[in-house]
Design a protein around this motif. Sequence first.
Motif, PDB file in Angstrom:
ATOM      1  N   PHE A 143     -15.250 -16.001  -9.629  1.00  0.00           N
ATOM      2  CA  PHE A 143     -15.387 -14.552  -9.742  1.00  0.00           C
ATOM      3  C   PHE A 143     -16.511 -14.054  -8.826  1.00  0.00           C
ATOM      4  O   PHE A 143     -17.626 -14.549  -8.860  1.00  0.00           O
ATOM      5  CB  PHE A 143     -15.708 -14.186 -11.194  1.00  0.00           C
ATOM      6  N   GLY A 144     -16.205 -13.060  -7.982  1.00  0.00           N
ATOM      7  CA  GLY A 144     -17.215 -12.445  -7.122  1.00  0.00           C
ATOM      8  C   GLY A 144     -17.476 -13.182  -5.822  1.00  0.00           C
ATOM      9  O   GLY A 144     -18.240 -12.713  -4.974  1.00  0.00           O
ATOM     10  N   GLU A 145     -16.857 -14.356  -5.629  1.00  0.00           N
ATOM     11  CA  GLU A 145     -17.091 -15.148  -4.420  1.00  0.00           C
ATOM     12  C   GLU A 145     -16.241 -14.611  -3.262  1.00  0.00           C
ATOM     13  O   GLU A 145     -15.092 -14.212  -3.445  1.00  0.00           O
ATOM     14  CB  GLU A 145     -16.725 -16.606  -4.693  1.00  0.00           C
ATOM     15  N   VAL A 146     -16.810 -14.606  -2.063  1.00  0.00           N
ATOM     16  CA  VAL A 146     -16.085 -14.201  -0.851  1.00  0.00           C
ATOM     17  C   VAL A 146     -15.709 -15.469  -0.099  1.00  0.00           C
ATOM     18  O   VAL A 146     -16.577 -16.278   0.261  1.00  0.00           O
ATOM     19  CB  VAL A 146     -16.947 -13.290   0.039  1.00  0.00           C
ATOM     20  N   TYR A 147     -14.420 -15.677   0.142  1.00  0.00           N
ATOM     21  CA  TYR A 147     -13.953 -16.911   0.765  1.00  0.00           C
ATOM     22  C   TYR A 147     -13.592 -16.685   2.234  1.00  0.00           C
ATOM     23  O   TYR A 147     -13.126 -15.600   2.622  1.00  0.00           O
ATOM     24  CB  TYR A 147     -12.746 -17.456   0.016  1.00  0.00           C
ATOM     25  N   PRO A 148     -13.787 -17.723   3.071  1.00  0.00           N
ATOM     26  CA  PRO A 148     -13.461 -17.595   4.504  1.00  0.00           C
ATOM     27  C   PRO A 148     -11.957 -17.635   4.725  1.00  0.00           C
ATOM     28  O   PRO A 148     -11.198 -18.012   3.835  1.00  0.00           O
ATOM     29  CB  PRO A 148     -14.147 -18.822   5.107  1.00  0.00           C
ATOM     30  N   ASP A 149     -11.562 -17.275   5.903  1.00  0.00           N
ATOM     31  CA  ASP A 149     -10.155 -17.342   6.294  1.00  0.00           C
ATOM     32  C   ASP A 149     -10.089 -18.063   7.651  1.00  0.00           C
ATOM     33  O   ASP A 149     -10.584 -17.534   8.647  1.00  0.00           O
ATOM     34  CB  ASP A 149      -9.561 -15.939   6.421  1.00  0.00           C
ATOM     35  N   PRO A 150      -9.545 -19.262   7.698  1.00  0.00           N
ATOM     36  CA  PRO A 150      -8.806 -19.993   6.655  1.00  0.00           C
ATOM     37  C   PRO A 150      -9.748 -20.545   5.585  1.00  0.00           C
ATOM     38  O   PRO A 150     -10.968 -20.599   5.771  1.00  0.00           O
ATOM     39  CB  PRO A 150      -8.128 -21.112   7.434  1.00  0.00           C
ATOM     40  N   VAL A 151      -9.150 -20.974   4.465  1.00  0.00           N
ATOM     41  CA  VAL A 151      -9.907 -21.471   3.326  1.00  0.00           C
ATOM     42  C   VAL A 151      -9.457 -22.893   2.991  1.00  0.00           C
ATOM     43  O   VAL A 151      -8.303 -23.261   3.219  1.00  0.00           O
ATOM     44  CB  VAL A 151      -9.718 -20.541   2.107  1.00  0.00           C
ATOM     45  N   ARG A 152     -10.371 -23.678   2.469  1.00  0.00           N
ATOM     46  CA  ARG A 152     -10.029 -25.049   2.071  1.00  0.00           C
ATOM     47  C   ARG A 152      -9.556 -25.038   0.614  1.00  0.00           C
ATOM     48  O   ARG A 152     -10.236 -24.523  -0.266  1.00  0.00           O
ATOM     49  CB  ARG A 152     -11.244 -25.959   2.208  1.00  0.00           C
ATOM     50  N   VAL A 153      -8.377 -25.618   0.379  1.00  0.00           N
ATOM     51  CA  VAL A 153      -7.799 -25.704  -0.960  1.00  0.00           C
ATOM     52  C   VAL A 153      -7.883 -27.157  -1.427  1.00  0.00           C
ATOM     53  O   VAL A 153      -7.489 -28.073  -0.695  1.00  0.00           O
ATOM     54  CB  VAL A 153      -6.322 -25.243  -0.969  1.00  0.00           C
ATOM     55  N   ALA A 196      -4.130 -38.353  -7.534  1.00  0.00           N
ATOM     56  CA  ALA A 196      -4.644 -38.192  -6.173  1.00  0.00           C
ATOM     57  C   ALA A 196      -5.272 -36.812  -6.011  1.00  0.00           C
ATOM     58  O   ALA A 196      -4.778 -35.821  -6.566  1.00  0.00           O
ATOM     59  CB  ALA A 196      -3.518 -38.372  -5.168  1.00  0.00           C
ATOM     60  N   VAL A 197      -6.368 -36.756  -5.267  1.00  0.00           N
ATOM     61  CA  VAL A 197      -7.047 -35.490  -4.993  1.00  0.00           C
ATOM     62  C   VAL A 197      -6.769 -35.115  -3.536  1.00  0.00           C
ATOM     63  O   VAL A 197      -7.052 -35.881  -2.618  1.00  0.00           O
ATOM     64  CB  VAL A 197      -8.576 -35.605  -5.216  1.00  0.00           C
ATOM     65  N   HIS A 198      -6.175 -33.934  -3.342  1.00  0.00           N
ATOM     66  CA  HIS A 198      -5.750 -33.483  -2.014  1.00  0.00           C
ATOM     67  C   HIS A 198      -6.599 -32.303  -1.553  1.00  0.00           C
ATOM     68  O   HIS A 198      -7.120 -31.542  -2.376  1.00  0.00           O
ATOM     69  CB  HIS A 198      -4.289 -33.037  -2.044  1.00  0.00           C
ATOM     70  N   ASP A 199      -6.721 -32.153  -0.238  1.00  0.00           N
ATOM     71  CA  ASP A 199      -7.383 -30.955   0.309  1.00  0.00           C
ATOM     72  C   ASP A 199      -6.757 -30.601   1.646  1.00  0.00           C
ATOM     73  O   ASP A 199      -6.298 -31.482   2.383  1.00  0.00           O
ATOM     74  CB  ASP A 199      -8.889 -31.183   0.452  1.00  0.00           C
ATOM     75  N   GLU A 200      -6.747 -29.315   1.908  1.00  0.00           N
ATOM     76  CA  GLU A 200      -6.183 -28.836   3.178  1.00  0.00           C
ATOM     77  C   GLU A 200      -6.742 -27.449   3.475  1.00  0.00           C
ATOM     78  O   GLU A 200      -6.909 -26.639   2.560  1.00  0.00           O
ATOM     79  CB  GLU A 200      -4.658 -28.791   3.094  1.00  0.00           C
ATOM     80  N   VAL A 201      -7.040 -27.211   4.736  1.00  0.00           N
ATOM     81  CA  VAL A 201      -7.514 -25.892   5.162  1.00  0.00           C
ATOM     82  C   VAL A 201      -6.303 -25.067   5.578  1.00  0.00           C
ATOM     83  O   VAL A 201      -5.538 -25.468   6.471  1.00  0.00           O
ATOM     84  CB  VAL A 201      -8.508 -26.017   6.337  1.00  0.00           C
ATOM     85  N   VAL A 202      -6.108 -23.914   4.914  1.00  0.00           N
ATOM     86  CA  VAL A 202      -4.914 -23.102   5.141  1.00  0.00           C
ATOM     87  C   VAL A 202      -5.304 -21.630   5.231  1.00  0.00           C
ATOM     88  O   VAL A 202      -6.397 -21.235   4.813  1.00  0.00           O
ATOM     89  CB  VAL A 202      -3.895 -23.296   3.997  1.00  0.00           C
ATOM     90  N   PRO A 203      -4.415 -20.792   5.760  1.00  0.00           N
ATOM     91  CA  PRO A 203      -4.706 -19.355   5.797  1.00  0.00           C
ATOM     92  C   PRO A 203      -4.962 -18.810   4.390  1.00  0.00           C
ATOM     93  O   PRO A 203      -4.273 -19.183   3.439  1.00  0.00           O
ATOM     94  CB  PRO A 203      -3.426 -18.755   6.401  1.00  0.00           C
ATOM     95  N   LEU A 204      -5.941 -17.942   4.265  1.00  0.00           N
ATOM     96  CA  LEU A 204      -6.326 -17.404   2.961  1.00  0.00           C
ATOM     97  C   LEU A 204      -5.165 -16.684   2.293  1.00  0.00           C
ATOM     98  O   LEU A 204      -4.957 -16.810   1.078  1.00  0.00           O
ATOM     99  CB  LEU A 204      -7.518 -16.450   3.125  1.00  0.00           C
ATOM    100  N   SER A 205      -4.388 -15.934   3.067  1.00  0.00           N
ATOM    101  CA  SER A 205      -3.266 -15.181   2.491  1.00  0.00           C
ATOM    102  C   SER A 205      -2.228 -16.107   1.870  1.00  0.00           C
ATOM    103  O   SER A 205      -1.672 -15.823   0.810  1.00  0.00           O
ATOM    104  CB  SER A 205      -2.606 -14.311   3.560  1.00  0.00           C
ATOM    105  N   ALA A 206      -1.985 -17.253   2.518  1.00  0.00           N
ATOM    106  CA  ALA A 206      -1.018 -18.213   1.990  1.00  0.00           C
ATOM    107  C   ALA A 206      -1.579 -18.916   0.759  1.00  0.00           C
ATOM    108  O   ALA A 206      -0.874 -19.146  -0.232  1.00  0.00           O
ATOM    109  CB  ALA A 206      -0.659 -19.237   3.065  1.00  0.00           C
ATOM    110  N   ALA A 207      -2.860 -19.247   0.790  1.00  0.00           N
ATOM    111  CA  ALA A 207      -3.497 -19.952  -0.325  1.00  0.00           C
ATOM    112  C   ALA A 207      -3.485 -19.103  -1.595  1.00  0.00           C
ATOM    113  O   ALA A 207      -3.291 -19.615  -2.700  1.00  0.00           O
ATOM    114  CB  ALA A 207      -4.925 -20.324   0.046  1.00  0.00           C
TER     115      ALA A 207
END
Length: 339
Positions: A141-151, A120-131
Amino acid sequence: ADLGEIFLGDGVALEVVDCQVFGGYVLHIGTLVGGGVKVGDSSVSKVDYRRRDDVVPNHTMTHVLNQALRSVLGDTVDQRGSLVSASKLRFDFTCKKALKASQQKEVEDFVGRSISSGLAVHDEVVPLSAAKKISGVRAVFGEVYPDPVRVVSVGSSVADMLADPERPDWSELSIEFCGGTHLTNTKEAEDFVIVEEAAVSKGVRRIVGVTRGEAKKCREKGEELATAVERVEALSVDDEEVEGKVVALRKDLDSAAISSPLKADLRGRLEAVQKSAAQAKKALAGQRLNSVLTGVRERAEAGAPFAAEVFEGIDSKAGQKIVEAVKKVNPGCSFFGVI
């Protein structure tokens, strides 16, 4: 990114060829056809879902491929870029040298097992610090991610990971920050084939792969070529047509879109046939030369002042040996040979 059209009424539409996030907005990039657009115009978006259906297996398998490379090559592997289209996936990663055919096969088999396992493939938007605390999570590498972020995770839910983020076995799964579209289950990819492994720059390698129907075509072509190689292997090395058949088959093999590790294996088998045929040809040429030399020496020893002869199956190097033999036995003989 999804492609499609944005209809603005009165026959006006924006043909969308790309979407990018900038300054907190999603920019739709494309060509306006049928007229103009003004502030306040209503719009209806139409996503090309058929194209998306072709893209998503390649996207999800890019994630699984990332995990497969880490499993086979170690944690030193880092993503350096990727491209996902309706026809293929491309993944760039850090690696100091080319992957051996056996390593490519391991990677291909790893992805294949993930598909056949129906994960199964799962996804969830969570706080960046927790992710970021999840063991084994991957980020570009080098990418800037939003907060919250999708995992996006394959094989276990994001909720379970957040409940126990430091579990060491999470690192054995594909877990990435990603905002794109994905399969709901790996079995929907149907199959995966590596069609190319090559260098991009110093310390960076690239793998190109295909899924679903394209992978099926590669498998079928690979089986066809493998059967052709078996037929050549079954021929006697003394068969004069062997070398020609090997050259023609090698040309077909080089241009074919098949599994890269299978292609390497078939190339090796053809090279072995070619080597055996060359050795047999060399041995036969040696036998012919010895026979010819015996006859030439006998005639030269008879003291003839002139001799002429046509030799079949003798090359220029062997012809020189014949001349030297005549000179040694009968220096005064004028010898003319045709090869």
